[in-house]
Design an enzyme around this catalytic site. Structure first.
Site, PDB file in Angstrom:
ATOM      1  N   ASP A  94      -1.181  36.265   3.685  1.00  0.00           N
ATOM      2  CA  ASP A  94      -0.378  36.040   4.985  1.00  0.00           C
ATOM      3  C   ASP A  94       0.640  34.961   4.734  1.00  0.00           C
ATOM      4  O   ASP A  94       1.045  34.266   5.428  1.00  0.00           O
ATOM      5  CB  ASP A  94      -1.511  34.870   5.650  1.00  0.00           C
ATOM      6  CG  ASP A  94      -2.149  33.865   5.375  1.00  0.00           C
ATOM      7  OD1 ASP A  94      -1.983  33.642   3.993  1.00  0.00           O
ATOM      8  OD2 ASP A  94      -2.855  33.191   5.851  1.00  0.00           O
ATOM      9  N   HIS A 117      -4.161  30.260   7.352  1.00  0.00           N
ATOM     10  CA  HIS A 117      -3.460  29.421   6.355  1.00  0.00           C
ATOM     11  C   HIS A 117      -3.616  27.832   6.825  1.00  0.00           C
ATOM     12  O   HIS A 117      -2.749  27.071   6.401  1.00  0.00           O
ATOM     13  CB  HIS A 117      -2.132  29.904   5.929  1.00  0.00           C
ATOM     14  CG  HIS A 117      -1.862  29.517   4.436  1.00  0.00           C
ATOM     15  ND1 HIS A 117      -1.726  30.801   3.450  1.00  0.00           N
ATOM     16  CD2 HIS A 117      -1.505  28.380   3.662  1.00  0.00           C
ATOM     17  CE1 HIS A 117      -1.447  30.215   2.606  1.00  0.00           C
ATOM     18  NE2 HIS A 117      -1.350  28.891   2.506  1.00  0.00           N
ATOM     19  N   TYR A 133      -2.217  34.149  -5.225  1.00  0.00           N
ATOM     20  CA  TYR A 133      -0.613  34.427  -4.842  1.00  0.00           C
ATOM     21  C   TYR A 133      -0.112  35.456  -5.743  1.00  0.00           C
ATOM     22  O   TYR A 133      -0.141  35.483  -6.896  1.00  0.00           O
ATOM     23  CB  TYR A 133      -0.028  33.105  -4.931  1.00  0.00           C
ATOM     24  CG  TYR A 133      -0.119  32.025  -3.593  1.00  0.00           C
ATOM     25  CD1 TYR A 133       0.035  32.509  -2.231  1.00  0.00           C
ATOM     26  CD2 TYR A 133      -0.452  30.986  -4.060  1.00  0.00           C
ATOM     27  CE1 TYR A 133      -0.202  31.794  -1.094  1.00  0.00           C
ATOM     28  CE2 TYR A 133      -0.860  29.957  -2.950  1.00  0.00           C
ATOM     29  CZ  TYR A 133      -0.682  30.407  -1.495  1.00  0.00           C
ATOM     30  OH  TYR A 133      -0.865  29.493  -0.514  1.00  0.00           O
TER      31      TYR A 133
END
Length: 498
Positions: A265, A357, A237
């Site tokens: 995403d 995800h 991330y």
């Protein structure tokens, strides 16, 4: 530096002066209160006392030492002044212990759905809510599973399948399975050893693990648990502070990580209502100093508490920078369209993961397996396929080896499995993960023989019928095992039932 008494710490238990104890060290978190991703209330609940037990499940061990300025590290607490509290098991904990003792034996676990069914029963409710939740109406999480059942096999016969080999390479690295362990956050919510269960099992069986940015265990702790030569990837991330990201990525490369999977995403976390409802607290969950304060947020959930650092400004213009800071192959995790797949290819990246995800982001987004067909067709316009310089992976909804084979036949290099492996260690620790690997091996052997494929390379698009993949309403037989573990969403509840 002299030791700090527990009594001194207890004098700093307000919003204007807030000290906490974590792992025997005292920290002044007063200035950090308004910045804490999970809100100030959870810190203030432990103001002036030992917060280690609440801290550990949702933070890597080094989170506080890394992110809190050094001048706020006040020193060690004097252990002789700490009042030892004998913790008695709550009624809920006693019930959980009884359920753990009553679990089916590992020999009785015959498929990956079994792990999920056991985990659903034995996990604390808040942990189950966090792990199992998906966004909004949870259409996509269910579609992820259903999509595979709209693809049918076209088996070939009279082939010598006395020996079948399902090993493969992923980003040029050998893997005993055409499956890698996809990143899932906060492993210690479900098991005291957290992600280390995955690391140890993967090292023993030659499976590649993707280390999550939001692991409960520290990154170095996970890498240190690997055996020599074990392949690990990193899921990233991207932090708003690019310098933090640069240091993290380069440290991972120095530690031997072999691939960088950038999550693309999640510019904002989806609304995961099961998680939000479980974290909605009444006044008993609010610190004394917050009583009657209208601005106290009570419905953010675990996801909010761990994700506010993620940078929503991440864009294609950042790709050259990432390529400049690392020599690891870079894969974009969370691609959903042929247009973005072609851009990733044109930017010279190593591959993409077709992913939504796990249904936790944009609800009613299509499944990775459905997008695979259009993405592969688009990539063929760039040259011969498969392309050894660009790999396509799929994750989401995979519970059977037959799902794996369908994805590979349609053009995937390998698939990622997240929740299923996570549930396996929540239910049975490292032994559970190893059993999950064995289930995949057994199912791969059977399905490859019945399909007429001796190796992964023998899998071709002609071996599947995906003509119904785009039909989102049909007469596909229901998946009873999945439906038995899926927990429907609920509405807001009255405090007292009349």
């Amino acid at each position: 530096m002299s030791l700090i008494s527990a009594q001194t710490v207890a004098e700093h238990a307000t919003a204007s002066s807030c000290w906490i104890i974590v792992h025997g060290k005292v920290y002044d978190v007063t200035e950090f209160l308004p910045e804490h991703p999970g809100g100030s209330k959870i810190i203030l609940k432990y103001a002036g006392v030992d917060a280690t037990e609440a801290y550990d499940p949702i933070h890597p061990p080094d989170a506080i030492t890394t992110h809190l300025p050094k001048d706020k590290h006040l020193g060690a607490v004097d252990p002789n002044t700490v009042i030892k509290v004998v913790k008695e098991a709550t009624a809920e904990e006693k019930i959980r212990q009884e359920l753990m003792a009553a679990r089916p034996s590992l020999d009785e676990i015959v498929n990956l759905h079994d792990f999920e069914a056991v985990a659903k029963v034995i996990l604390p409710p808040k942990a189950w809510a966090y792990y199992s939740s998906a966004s909004d109406d949870e259409i996509t999480i269910r579609e992820n599973r259903a999509a595979y059942q709209r693809i049918w096999f076209r088996p070939r016969v009279l082939r010598d399948v006395s020996v079948v080999d399902w090993s493969t390479t992923i980003l040029g690295r050998r893997s005993s399975l055409p499956v890698y362990i996809s990143a899932t956050a906060l492993g210690k919510l479900g098991h005291p050893d957290g992600e280390l269960n995955l690391t140890r099992a993967a090292g023993k069986h030659g499976v590649i693990q993707m280390i999550p940015t939001l692991a409960s265990c520290a990154f170095d702790e996970i890498v240190d648990a690997a055996v020599p030569g074990q392949v690990q990837f990193l899921q990233l991330y991207v932090n708003r502070d690019r310098e933090i990201t640069r240091k993290y990525v380069q440290h991972a490369e120095k530690r031997g990580v072999k691939g960088l999977f950038i999550t693309v995403d999640a510019p904002q976390l989806g609304r995961r209502e099961k998680d939000m409802r479980m974290k909605f607290v009444d006044e008993s969950g609010v610190a004394k100093v917050q009583e009657n304060q209208s601005e106290v947020k009570k419905d953010e959930g675990v996801a909010r508490a761990i994700s506010s650092f993620i940078d929503p400004s991440l864009s294609w213009k950042d790709i050259p920078w990432f390529k400049s800071i690392t020599n690891m192959p870079i894969v974009l995790k969370g691609v959903a369209t042929p247009e973005d797949a072609l851009m990733a290819y044109d930017y010279g990246l190593a591959g993409i993961v077709l992913s939504n995800h796990g249904g936790r982001q944009l609800d009613t987004a299509r499944s990775g397996i459905e997008n695979l067909i259009e993405v592969v067709a688009a990539l063929k316009t760039r040259g011969p396929w498969p392309n050894p310089k660009f790999e396509v992976f799929v994750d989401g909804g995979i519970r059977r080896a037959s799902d794996v084979l369908k994805a590979i036949a349609l053009g995937a290099s390998a698939v990622g499995v997240g929740r299923a492996f996570m549930y396996s260690f929540c239910a049975y620790g490292q032994d559970g993960v190893e059993k999950a690997f064995q289930i995949f091996r057994d199912e791969l052997e059977m399905n490859m023989r019945l399909l007429g494929a001796r190796t992964i390379d023998d899998l071709t698009p002609e071996m599947v019928d995906a003509s119904a993949i785009h039909s989102h309403v049909g007469l596909t037989p229901p998946d009873n095992l999945f439906n038995n573990t899926y927990q429907p969403l609920s509405l807001a509840q009255f405090k007292n039932k009349l």
